[in-house]
Scaffold this motif. Structure first.
Motif, PDB file in Angstrom:
ATOM      1  N   GLY A 158       0.817  -1.216   0.000  1.00  0.00           N
ATOM      2  CA  GLY A 158       0.000   0.000   0.000  1.00  0.00           C
ATOM      3  C   GLY A 158       0.845   1.259   0.000  1.00  0.00           C
ATOM      4  N   ASP A 159       1.888   1.274   0.817  1.00  0.00           N
ATOM      5  CA  ASP A 159       2.801   2.425   0.833  1.00  0.00           C
ATOM      6  C   ASP A 159       3.488   2.590  -0.519  1.00  0.00           C
ATOM      7  OD1 ASP A 159       2.240   3.064   3.466  1.00  0.00           O
ATOM      8  OD2 ASP A 159       4.053   2.118   4.268  1.00  0.00           O
ATOM      9  N   TYR A 160       3.929   1.492  -1.090  1.00  0.00           N
ATOM     10  CA  TYR A 160       4.642   1.541  -2.360  1.00  0.00           C
ATOM     11  C   TYR A 160       3.768   2.170  -3.456  1.00  0.00           C
ATOM     12  CZ  TYR A 160       7.333   0.113  -6.437  1.00  0.00           C
ATOM     13  OH  TYR A 160       8.055   0.121  -7.613  1.00  0.00           O
ATOM     14  N   TYR A 161       2.494   1.785  -3.476  1.00  0.00           N
ATOM     15  CA  TYR A 161       1.580   2.305  -4.500  1.00  0.00           C
ATOM     16  C   TYR A 161       0.773   3.523  -4.027  1.00  0.00           C
ATOM     17  CZ  TYR A 161       2.671  -1.617  -7.514  1.00  0.00           C
ATOM     18  OH  TYR A 161       3.327  -2.508  -8.326  1.00  0.00           O
ATOM     19  N   ARG A 162       1.124   4.033  -2.857  1.00  0.00           N
ATOM     20  CA  ARG A 162       0.465   5.221  -2.287  1.00  0.00           C
ATOM     21  C   ARG A 162      -1.052   5.019  -2.170  1.00  0.00           C
ATOM     22  NH1 ARG A 162       4.584   7.952  -5.626  1.00  0.00           N
ATOM     23  NH2 ARG A 162       6.084   8.843  -4.181  1.00  0.00           N
ATOM     24  N   ILE A 163      -1.417   3.877  -1.618  1.00  0.00           N
ATOM     25  CA  ILE A 163      -2.825   3.562  -1.379  1.00  0.00           C
ATOM     26  C   ILE A 163      -3.142   3.943   0.061  1.00  0.00           C
ATOM     27  CG2 ILE A 163      -4.567   1.745  -1.312  1.00  0.00           C
ATOM     28  CD1 ILE A 163      -2.762   0.170  -3.305  1.00  0.00           C
TER      29      ILE A 163
ATOM     30  N   SER B 197      -8.955   3.556   2.629  1.00  0.00           N
ATOM     31  CA  SER B 197      -9.676   3.568   1.360  1.00  0.00           C
ATOM     32  C   SER B 197     -10.217   2.181   1.000  1.00  0.00           C
ATOM     33  CB  SER B 197      -8.749   4.040   0.230  1.00  0.00           C
ATOM     34  OG  SER B 197      -7.756   3.066  -0.038  1.00  0.00           O
ATOM     35  N   GLU B 198     -11.189   2.184   0.119  1.00  0.00           N
ATOM     36  CA  GLU B 198     -11.715   0.929  -0.422  1.00  0.00           C
ATOM     37  C   GLU B 198     -10.623   0.176  -1.176  1.00  0.00           C
ATOM     38  OE1 GLU B 198     -14.630  -1.980  -1.120  1.00  0.00           O
ATOM     39  OE2 GLU B 198     -14.540  -0.315   0.284  1.00  0.00           O
ATOM     40  N   GLU B 199      -9.761   0.903  -1.864  1.00  0.00           N
ATOM     41  CA  GLU B 199      -8.678   0.277  -2.619  1.00  0.00           C
ATOM     42  C   GLU B 199      -7.747  -0.528  -1.699  1.00  0.00           C
ATOM     43  OE1 GLU B 199      -5.233   1.397  -5.903  1.00  0.00           O
ATOM     44  OE2 GLU B 199      -6.476   2.985  -5.084  1.00  0.00           O
TER      45      GLU B 199
END
Length: 126
Positions: A91-96, A100-102
């Motif tokens: 999640g951190d890597y993809y800035r999620i 969030s639902e994502e």
């Protein structure tokens, strides 16, 4: 030892899983992980603490190692704990965003992939 790799297509991510079944597996996992930074600390945790595990991630690759557990509920707790570290790293890597639902979709996707492969591996044990 149970060991497997799963690939998260959506995130272009490999997850390697090592589950120790008895103390003799420590030699094997030591040989697999000795090149990692902090591996001595990781091996120490697996040998000295009951119901322990660790995770380690770099971009597009993660490792989960689960030490010997006292019960199935302890295994589930440790496995889920280490899985959470991996999903947080991805999640951190993809800035999620965590709220969030994502991120919830990532968490479910990772759980599904890991548990499906774990069940496959368990069916192979005779």
């Amino acid at each position: 030892m149970i060991q497997f790799k799963t690939y998260l297509t959506k995130y272009n991510w490999n997850v390697y899983v090592y589950i120790l079944l008895d103390k003799s597996d420590l030699y094997q996992i030591n040989n697999l992980l000795y090149k990692l930074p902090y591996y001595k600390n990781m091996i120490y945790r697996l040998t000295k603490f009951k119901n322990s595990g660790f995770s380690y991630s770099t971009p597009h690759n993660s490792i989960i190692a689960i030490g010997i557990q006292d019960s199935m509920s302890d295994f589930i707790d440790t496995f889920n704990h280490e899985k959470n570290h991996i999903e947080t790293y991805i999640g951190d890597y993809y800035r999620i965003s965590y709220d969030s639902e994502e991120f919830s979709i990532l968490s479910g996707y990772l759980a599904k992939k890991l548990l499906n492969e774990l069940i496959n591996q368990l069916t192979l044990i005779k």
